[in-house]
Design a protein around this motif. Structure first.
Motif, short mmCIF file in Angstrom:
data_model
loop_
_atom_site.label_atom_id
_atom_site.label_comp_id
_atom_site.label_asym_id
_atom_site.label_seq_id
_atom_site.Cartn_x
_atom_site.Cartn_y
_atom_site.Cartn_z
N SER A 1 0.84 -1.19 0.00
CA SER A 1 0.00 0.00 0.00
C SER A 1 0.88 1.25 0.00
N GLY A 2 1.94 1.22 0.78
CA GLY A 2 2.87 2.35 0.80
C GLY A 2 3.54 2.54 -0.54
N GLU A 3 3.91 1.42 -1.20
CA GLU A 3 4.52 1.51 -2.53
C GLU A 3 3.54 2.08 -3.55
N VAL A 4 2.28 1.67 -3.47
CA VAL A 4 1.26 2.19 -4.38
C VAL A 4 1.08 3.69 -4.14
N SER A 5 1.07 4.11 -2.88
CA SER A 5 0.93 5.54 -2.58
C SER A 5 2.09 6.33 -3.16
N THR A 6 3.29 5.78 -3.06
CA THR A 6 4.47 6.45 -3.62
C THR A 6 4.33 6.57 -5.13
N LYS A 7 3.94 5.49 -5.79
CA LYS A 7 3.76 5.52 -7.25
C LYS A 7 2.65 6.50 -7.63
N HIS A 8 1.59 6.56 -6.83
CA HIS A 8 0.50 7.50 -7.10
C HIS A 8 1.03 8.93 -7.04
N GLY A 9 1.85 9.21 -6.03
CA GLY A 9 2.43 10.54 -5.91
C GLY A 9 3.32 10.88 -7.10
N GLU A 10 4.12 9.90 -7.54
CA GLU A 10 4.98 10.11 -8.70
C GLU A 10 4.15 10.37 -9.95
N THR A 11 3.06 9.64 -10.10
CA THR A 11 2.17 9.81 -11.25
C THR A 11 1.55 11.20 -11.25
N LEU A 12 1.10 11.66 -10.08
CA LEU A 12 0.54 13.01 -9.98
C LEU A 12 1.57 14.07 -10.34
N LEU A 13 2.80 13.88 -9.87
CA LEU A 13 3.88 14.82 -10.18
C LEU A 13 4.15 14.84 -11.68
N ALA A 14 4.19 13.65 -12.31
CA ALA A 14 4.42 13.58 -13.76
C ALA A 14 3.28 14.25 -14.51
N ALA A 15 2.05 14.07 -14.05
CA ALA A 15 0.90 14.70 -14.70
C ALA A 15 0.99 16.22 -14.59
N THR A 16 1.41 16.70 -13.44
CA THR A 16 1.57 18.15 -13.25
C THR A 16 2.65 18.70 -14.18
N VAL A 17 3.76 17.98 -14.30
CA VAL A 17 4.84 18.40 -15.19
C VAL A 17 4.34 18.42 -16.63
N ALA A 18 3.55 17.40 -17.00
CA ALA A 18 3.02 17.34 -18.37
C ALA A 18 2.08 18.51 -18.64
N VAL A 19 1.21 18.83 -17.71
CA VAL A 19 0.29 19.96 -17.88
C VAL A 19 1.08 21.26 -17.98
N ASP A 20 2.10 21.42 -17.15
CA ASP A 20 2.95 22.62 -17.21
C ASP A 20 3.63 22.72 -18.57
N ALA A 21 4.12 21.59 -19.06
CA ALA A 21 4.80 21.58 -20.38
C ALA A 21 3.82 21.92 -21.47
N LYS A 22 2.60 21.41 -21.38
CA LYS A 22 1.56 21.70 -22.38
C LYS A 22 1.24 23.19 -22.36
N ASP A 23 1.08 23.75 -21.12
CA ASP A 23 0.78 25.17 -20.99
C ASP A 23 1.90 26.01 -21.56
N ALA A 24 3.16 25.59 -21.31
CA ALA A 24 4.31 26.32 -21.82
C ALA A 24 4.35 26.26 -23.36
N ALA A 25 4.00 25.08 -23.91
CA ALA A 25 3.98 24.91 -25.36
C ALA A 25 2.90 25.78 -25.98
N GLU A 26 1.73 25.85 -25.36
CA GLU A 26 0.64 26.67 -25.86
C GLU A 26 1.03 28.14 -25.80
N THR A 27 1.69 28.53 -24.72
CA THR A 27 2.11 29.93 -24.57
C THR A 27 3.13 30.26 -25.65
N ALA A 28 4.06 29.34 -25.90
CA ALA A 28 5.08 29.57 -26.90
C ALA A 28 4.46 29.63 -28.29
N ALA A 29 3.44 28.83 -28.53
CA ALA A 29 2.82 28.79 -29.85
C ALA A 29 2.07 30.10 -30.05
#
Length: 164
Positions: free
Chosen positions: A136-164
């Protein structure tokens, strides 16, 4: 007739009263108002206050301990010592469940040899519970990593849209 009545009064009446006490209280059951908590591996002394229960109680090598108030505070104990005269029952708690707080409404009952098998099963359950908690602790860690990756992806998308 006098001799017969004397025998009845001296022999049969006490025997009948003893049988009635066994029926009322049981011989594999005792109550204790000792204010103690059930904790794994702890040695505890329960005082059996009732003289009638002390004279009837026959503790087996393993005992079940529950509360009168509920069925959630329970334990399996191994008998260390029993003094029928003082009413002191010394046990080591093998497995305990419940709130872990001290209570004073204990019901102690002798259990069959199957208790050792139950204790073994409970040990296995504890091991599995530990494994599940770790996973359960390992799953929680992976969940946190997934949320962080999703946030980075959204930030990258926003940055790409701003640049475009």
């Amino acid at each position: 007739q006098t001799v017969a009545l004397e025998r009845i009064n001296n022999v049969l009446t006490p025997a009948i009263e003893h049988i009635q006490t066994v029926q009322d209280k049981g011989f594999l059951l005792a109550h204790s108002s000792s204010n103690v908590a059930l904790v794994d591996e702890e040695t505890i002394v329960f005082a059996i206050g009732s003289e009638a229960e002390r004279s009837l109680f026959t503790p087996s090598p393993f005992l079940s301990i529950t509360r009168e108030a509920n069925a959630t505070d329970i334990g399996i104990a191994r008998r260390i010592g029993w003094d029928a005269i003082s009413g002191n029952l010394t046990v080591q708690i093998e497995t305990a469940f419940g709130d872990g707080l001290a209570h004073d409404d204990w019901v102690i009952s002798a259990t069959a040899g199957v208790t050792e098998a139950q204790r073994s099963m409970l040990d296995e359950v504890r091991v599995k519970h530990g494994e599940v908690t770790t996973k359960s602790g390992e799953v929680s860690t992976k969940h946190g990593e997934t949320l962080l990756a999703a946030t980075v992806a959204v930030d990258a998308k926003d940055a790409a849209e701003t640049a475009a």
